[in-house]
Design a protein around this motif. Structure first.
Motif, mmCIF file in Angstrom:
data_model
loop_
_atom_site.group_PDB
_atom_site.id
_atom_site.type_symbol
_atom_site.label_atom_id
_atom_site.label_comp_id
_atom_site.label_asym_id
_atom_site.label_seq_id
_atom_site.Cartn_x
_atom_site.Cartn_y
_atom_site.Cartn_z
ATOM 1 N N UNK A 142 0.644 -1.168 -0.204
ATOM 2 C CA UNK A 142 0.632 0.474 0.076
ATOM 3 C C UNK A 142 0.966 1.364 -0.143
ATOM 4 N N UNK A 143 0.784 2.103 -0.831
ATOM 5 C CA UNK A 143 1.303 3.234 -1.339
ATOM 6 C C UNK A 143 0.622 4.690 -0.522
ATOM 7 N N UNK A 144 1.766 5.543 1.116
ATOM 8 C CA UNK A 144 0.894 6.189 1.662
ATOM 9 C C UNK A 144 1.421 8.073 1.388
ATOM 10 N N UNK A 145 2.527 7.536 0.372
ATOM 11 C CA UNK A 145 2.519 9.316 -0.098
ATOM 12 C C UNK A 145 2.375 9.136 -1.927
ATOM 13 N N UNK A 146 1.561 10.059 -2.416
ATOM 14 C CA UNK A 146 2.324 10.853 -4.129
ATOM 15 C C UNK A 146 3.543 10.365 -4.621
ATOM 16 N N UNK A 147 4.211 10.241 -3.658
ATOM 17 C CA UNK A 147 5.935 10.291 -5.014
ATOM 18 C C UNK A 147 6.428 8.989 -4.564
ATOM 19 N N UNK A 148 6.054 8.132 -3.654
ATOM 20 C CA UNK A 148 6.076 6.725 -3.507
ATOM 21 C C UNK A 148 5.289 5.862 -4.617
ATOM 22 N N UNK A 149 3.898 6.205 -4.663
ATOM 23 C CA UNK A 149 3.361 5.829 -5.404
ATOM 24 C C UNK A 149 3.896 5.870 -6.700
#
Length: 429
Positions: free
Chosen positions: A1-8
């Protein structure tokens, strides 16, 4: 699961090559099925073509917006941030929405595809379908990535299909002849749904007509059923339009170049096929303000950027330069990816250039500046791998009768545009 837009975005950007081993579109259909087939709840207009599909989509969007509709758009590539690819009425998908949809898609991939990831573009297509379905729009405009027949966007059933132009591109995927590429592009034609076509080559047109007959679809071709006349150059330029009983006079068009008249005509025909109640005044008002960033975009009096990413695009760029700025001297800055026919484009620029400048961008598939320069026979060649320094050097040396034209890959334009805009504002302040 992604927690930030940058990580995603960092994760999905790295999915340029798919690890999924199934048949083309199989992963798309599995994911969409698990998500409730959101694409079946949306009306679409589908755009394919080697050049012009972005500009044609944008003109279509402006007409439909002016008509009062709620319009989604899925485009590529983005110029500054990935959110640009998915919009509703020009409003980009928010980071929160993008993150939520991405996590839904990743959950399905992990559960149903054994974590075999489809490509970045396939994931983006699913996110677009989810967003458009959830926001209850009137119509979504979808641009293919590569080709059409097995492109991830081809899971949709559009109300109208649009095929702009065809040239030799992505030959390792689409085939090495105009006929083969036409076959791939024609794959977006759906049974009983009309198609609007700007293709000029007789061999490509024949392939598309045969596909339309096979699908029992009405095909409307530029310079056949769709007629253009009385093109007047200027800012804006004007043209007359005729199609299926419609006769529109002196339509103003903000975009420059005869190829943009062709794109606008395709857009008008597509919108009228989608909604016959659109008025001529609506079209006039929409097209006189419709602009497309990175396509013959004038950043200052002497700097133009244009994503002419193949020989057909380069030819259109040169024609437009000679029509709009016939007395100027042209200094080209060129960077591109490896999978294009650079020889022809460079030879075209060589013939009219005062200076040929070659650089490169930081992408794995980027062509080396020195390799691009080796294809040029121009007597005045500059090479610098650092595009920012090259542009600054060339800008500093510009004479009053010269234009700096930055062109090549759309990824090049996307990569540099933000910084160029900032610099131009600084130059001109």
């Amino acid at each position: 699961m992604f927690h930030s837009i940058d990580e995603c975005t960092e994760f999905i950007f790295n999915l340029r090559a798919s690890t999924y081993k199934g048949e083309p579109l199989e992963a798309m259909r599995k994911i969409l099925f698990e998500l409730g087939n959101p694409h079946e709840r949306v009306k679409f207009i589908h755009f394919a073509g080697s050049n012009g599909k972005g500009s044609t989509l944008n003109a279509t969007r402006e007409i439909l917006l002016q008509h009062g509709l709620r319009v989604g758009a899925f485009i590529s590539p983005h110029l500054e941030r990935v959110n640009e690819r998915i919009t509703i009425n020009h409003d980009q998908i928010t980071d929160e929405q993008f993150l939520s949809y991405s996590n839904q898609v990743m959950d399905v991939i992990q559960r149903k595809l054994d974590s075999q990831y489809p490509s970045f573009f396939e994931i983006m297509t699913v996110i677009a379908c989810l967003h458009f379905a959830n926001e209850q729009i009137d119509v979504a405009l979808m641009e293919t990535g590569i080709g059409g027949r097995i492109d991830s966007t081809n899971v949709i059933i559009p109300e109208v299909s649009v095929i702009t132009t065809i040239s030799l591109e992505h030959t390792e995927i689409l085939g090495n002849t105009i006929e083969k590429i036409a076959y791939e592009k024609a794959g977006i034609i759906k049974r009983g749904k009309p198609v609007v076509v700007g293709v000029k080559q007789p061999e490509a047109s024949e392939v598309i007509k045969l596909k339309a007959v096979e699908c029992e679809s009405d095909a409307f071709f530029l310079n056949e059923e769709i007629e253009i006349g009385n093109i007047e150059k200027g800012f804006p330029q004007h043209f007359d339009f005729s199609f299926e009983g419609y006769q529109f006079k002196s339509i103003p068009l903000a975009m420059q170049g005869e190829h943009q008249v062709n794109n606008a005509a395709l857009a008008i025909a597509a919108t009228l096929l989608f909604d016959k109640s659109i008025q001529e005044t609506t079209i006039h008002e929409a097209l006189q303000k419709a602009k497309w960033e990175g396509r013959f975009e004038r950043l200052s009096e002497q700097i133009i950027i244009d994503g002419a990413h193949n020989s057909e695009g380069t030819s259109a760029l040169i024609r437009t330069l000679q029509q709009v700025f016939p007395t100027k001297k042209y200094k080209f800055v060129y960077a591109a990816l490896q999978d294009k026919d650079h020889d022809v484009s460079i030879q075209m620029m060589d013939e009219i250039a005062a200076t040929m400048c070659f650089t490169q961008i930081d992408l794995p598939r980027s062509a080396k500046a020195v390799d691009l320069a080796s294809k040029s026979n121009h007597p005045n060649i500059h090479i610098n791998e650092n595009w920012q320094q090259l542009i600054e050097d060339e800008r500093q040396s510009l004479k009053t009768d010269e234009l700096l034209i930055i062109t090549g890959s759309l990824y090049f334009i996307a990569d540099v545009r933000k910084k160029l805009v900032e610099k131009v504002e600084a130059y001109d302040s």
